[in-house]
Enzyme design. Sequence first.
Site, PDB file in Angstrom:
ATOM      1  N   GLU A 127       0.767  -1.249   0.100  1.00  0.00           N
ATOM      2  CA  GLU A 127       0.033   0.058   0.156  1.00  0.00           C
ATOM      3  C   GLU A 127       1.088   1.195   0.011  1.00  0.00           C
ATOM      4  OE1 GLU A 127      -2.883  -0.315   2.951  1.00  0.00           O
ATOM      5  OE2 GLU A 127      -3.455  -2.531   2.374  1.00  0.00           O
ATOM      6  N   ASN A 169       2.074  -5.058  -3.143  1.00  0.00           N
ATOM      7  CA  ASN A 169       0.799  -5.500  -2.817  1.00  0.00           C
ATOM      8  C   ASN A 169      -0.119  -4.172  -2.563  1.00  0.00           C
ATOM      9  OD1 ASN A 169      -1.455  -7.373  -2.208  1.00  0.00           O
ATOM     10  ND2 ASN A 169      -1.169  -6.949  -0.100  1.00  0.00           N
ATOM     11  N   HIS A 205     -10.418  -6.165  -2.150  1.00  0.00           N
ATOM     12  CA  HIS A 205     -11.718  -6.167  -1.193  1.00  0.00           C
ATOM     13  C   HIS A 205     -12.755  -5.551  -1.934  1.00  0.00           C
ATOM     14  CE1 HIS A 205      -9.128  -7.291   2.029  1.00  0.00           C
ATOM     15  NE2 HIS A 205      -8.069  -6.332   1.808  1.00  0.00           N
ATOM     16  N   GLU A 232      -6.292 -10.565  -0.972  1.00  0.00           N
ATOM     17  CA  GLU A 232      -6.940 -10.628   0.258  1.00  0.00           C
ATOM     18  C   GLU A 232      -8.513 -10.575  -0.144  1.00  0.00           C
ATOM     19  OE1 GLU A 232      -5.532  -7.259   2.272  1.00  0.00           O
ATOM     20  OE2 GLU A 232      -3.585  -7.677   2.039  1.00  0.00           O
ATOM     21  N   ASP A 234     -11.994 -10.401  -0.568  1.00  0.00           N
ATOM     22  CA  ASP A 234     -13.303 -10.498   0.170  1.00  0.00           C
ATOM     23  C   ASP A 234     -14.453  -9.712  -0.359  1.00  0.00           C
ATOM     24  OD1 ASP A 234     -11.893  -8.973   3.111  1.00  0.00           O
ATOM     25  OD2 ASP A 234     -12.734  -8.138   1.057  1.00  0.00           O
TER      26      ASP A 234
HETATM   27  O1  G3I Z   1      -3.551  -8.359  18.946  1.00  0.00           O
HETATM   28  C1  G3I Z   1      -4.152  -7.234  19.492  1.00  0.00           C
HETATM   29  C2  G3I Z   1      -4.811  -7.735  20.963  1.00  0.00           C
HETATM   30  O2  G3I Z   1      -3.564  -7.960  21.769  1.00  0.00           O
HETATM   31  C3  G3I Z   1      -5.544  -6.430  21.454  1.00  0.00           C
HETATM   32  O3  G3I Z   1      -6.143  -6.743  22.687  1.00  0.00           O
HETATM   33  C4  G3I Z   1      -6.689  -6.157  20.321  1.00  0.00           C
HETATM   34  C5  G3I Z   1      -7.465  -5.113  20.909  1.00  0.00           C
HETATM   35  O4  G3I Z   1      -7.100  -3.984  20.695  1.00  0.00           O
HETATM   36  O5  G3I Z   1      -6.030  -5.824  19.229  1.00  0.00           O
HETATM   37  C6  G3I Z   1      -5.134  -6.790  18.504  1.00  0.00           C
HETATM   38  O6  G3I Z   1      -4.645  -6.401  17.442  1.00  0.00           O
HETATM   39  C7  G3I Z   1      -5.561  -6.271  16.388  1.00  0.00           C
HETATM   40  C8  G3I Z   1      -4.898  -7.194  15.380  1.00  0.00           C
HETATM   41  O7  G3I Z   1      -5.999  -6.939  14.028  1.00  0.00           O
HETATM   42  C9  G3I Z   1      -5.234  -8.657  15.630  1.00  0.00           C
HETATM   43  O8  G3I Z   1      -6.230  -8.970  16.065  1.00  0.00           O
HETATM   44  C10 G3I Z   1      -5.690  -4.805  15.839  1.00  0.00           C
HETATM   45  O9  G3I Z   1      -6.191  -3.832  16.968  1.00  0.00           O
HETATM   46  C11 G3I Z   1      -6.420  -4.596  14.654  1.00  0.00           C
HETATM   47  O10 G3I Z   1      -6.217  -3.395  14.225  1.00  0.00           O
HETATM   48  C12 G3I Z   1      -5.809  -5.537  13.506  1.00  0.00           C
HETATM   49  O11 G3I Z   1      -6.781  -5.460  12.509  1.00  0.00           O
HETATM   50  C13 G3I Z   1      -6.056  -5.824  11.189  1.00  0.00           C
HETATM   51  C14 G3I Z   1      -5.708  -4.886  10.248  1.00  0.00           C
HETATM   52  O12 G3I Z   1      -5.292  -5.512   8.961  1.00  0.00           O
HETATM   53  C15 G3I Z   1      -4.873  -3.837  10.742  1.00  0.00           C
HETATM   54  O13 G3I Z   1      -4.822  -2.671   9.711  1.00  0.00           O
HETATM   55  C16 G3I Z   1      -6.902  -7.066  10.681  1.00  0.00           C
HETATM   56  O14 G3I Z   1      -6.815  -8.353  11.591  1.00  0.00           O
HETATM   57  C17 G3I Z   1      -6.373  -7.484   9.091  1.00  0.00           C
HETATM   58  O15 G3I Z   1      -7.509  -8.316   8.628  1.00  0.00           O
HETATM   59  C18 G3I Z   1      -6.068  -6.224   8.338  1.00  0.00           C
HETATM   60  O16 G3I Z   1      -5.462  -6.791   7.096  1.00  0.00           O
HETATM   61  C19 G3I Z   1      -5.047  -5.747   6.156  1.00  0.00           C
HETATM   62  C20 G3I Z   1      -4.041  -6.145   5.606  1.00  0.00           C
HETATM   63  O17 G3I Z   1      -2.910  -6.604   6.344  1.00  0.00           O
HETATM   64  C21 G3I Z   1      -3.630  -5.338   4.470  1.00  0.00           C
HETATM   65  N1  G3I Z   1      -4.826  -5.068   3.614  1.00  0.00           N
HETATM   66  C22 G3I Z   1      -5.764  -4.367   4.178  1.00  0.00           C
HETATM   67  C23 G3I Z   1      -6.331  -5.540   5.129  1.00  0.00           C
HETATM   68  C24 G3I Z   1      -7.565  -5.015   5.807  1.00  0.00           C
HETATM   69  O18 G3I Z   1      -7.202  -3.603   6.628  1.00  0.00           O
END
Ligand code: G3I
Length: 300
Positions: A127, A169, A205, A232, A234
């Site tokens: 990105e 990507n 997406h 990715e 969906d």
């Molecule tokens: O691991 C912590 C946990 O310890 C904590 O308790 C919890 C609540 O604060 O947060 C957890 O981290 C979260 C993480 O996912 C793991 O679950 C983050 O807050 C959350 O922001 C994170 O979201 C991820 C997101 O990227 C972050 O930008 C999504 O799972 C993931 O599907 C998403 O994937 C991205 C790709 O990497 C890049 N392309 C876009 C795509 C969608 O945003």
Amino acid sequence: GTTLGTSAAERGRYFGTAVAAPKLNDSVYTTILNREFNSVTAENEMKWDATEPSRGSFNFTSGDRILNHARQQGMSVRGHALLWHNQQPGWAQSMEGSSLRSAMTNHITQVAGHYRGQIHSWDVVNEAFADGTSGARRDSNLQRTGNDWIEVAFRTARAADPNAKLCYNDYNTDGINAKSNAIYNMVRDFKARGVPIDCVGFQSHLTNSVPSDYQANLQRFADLGVDVQITELDISGSNQANVYATVTRACLAVARCTGITVWGIRDSDSWRTGQNPLLFDAAGNKKPAYTAVLNALNEG
Ligand code: G3I
């Protein structure tokens, strides 16, 4: 074939999913994972904040957990993502300039080095281009280290793991538009100058439709001499089954489209909370979108 992975493999492709390490304890999740998919991408576990929580100290525990599961199951692994403006550890978010430049190259060297020889494809840079019609680079601390940061990232990754395909990507690149044009021009320049790049990832997406030039866009990148990967996928909305089929057919129609990855297994696993964009419902049942993909994969 009777599963996504075996059907894709019969067409010379992989069919993968994003995997969340904590869910490997969920037997419904792992039953579907092991039955249907032959490629995995760590949803979060190989990102900068997870792997280098403080500068110079690396933690590969959760990334290794996903990699080891994949190896046990004979699945290939996409590495995601060496450099990204998002999900940087706090210490990196506040860095700029030459110190960030050396921190980012060290990060690549250490992480790609740790997984050397075990990664099918790395999302080396994720990105890096802005949304909208400018075609400009996204402003970030990484971009502010100098316009050559992407080239340097790819050269560093090649040195750390010569066996991995190195991918750029991005999202909102699902047709021919200012953003995908800017990426196209970068890839063309890299290929012309011998900068190591092997693939371009299209996150895809989508919301209930796909641009009519989706296949043509994949094809023009393939014509530059790189693989294309749908990384990715969906798709929300009532038309999702048809759109999933269209995207699948587009990949099958482009020889260098080497695989499709959906961004999660069950709707309840999706980052797109409440949008039900995946192939299995919260209980792990196959949705019509699953059947549409399977049928498209098995078309002659
Ligand atoms: O691991 C912590 C946990 O310890 C904590 O308790 C919890 C609540 O604060 O947060 C957890 O981290 C979260 C993480 O996912 C793991 O679950 C983050 O807050 C959350 O922001 C994170 O979201 C991820 C997101 O990227 C972050 O930008 C999504 O799972 C993931 O599907 C998403 O994937 C991205 C790709 O990497 C890049 N392309 C876009 C795509 C969608 O945003």
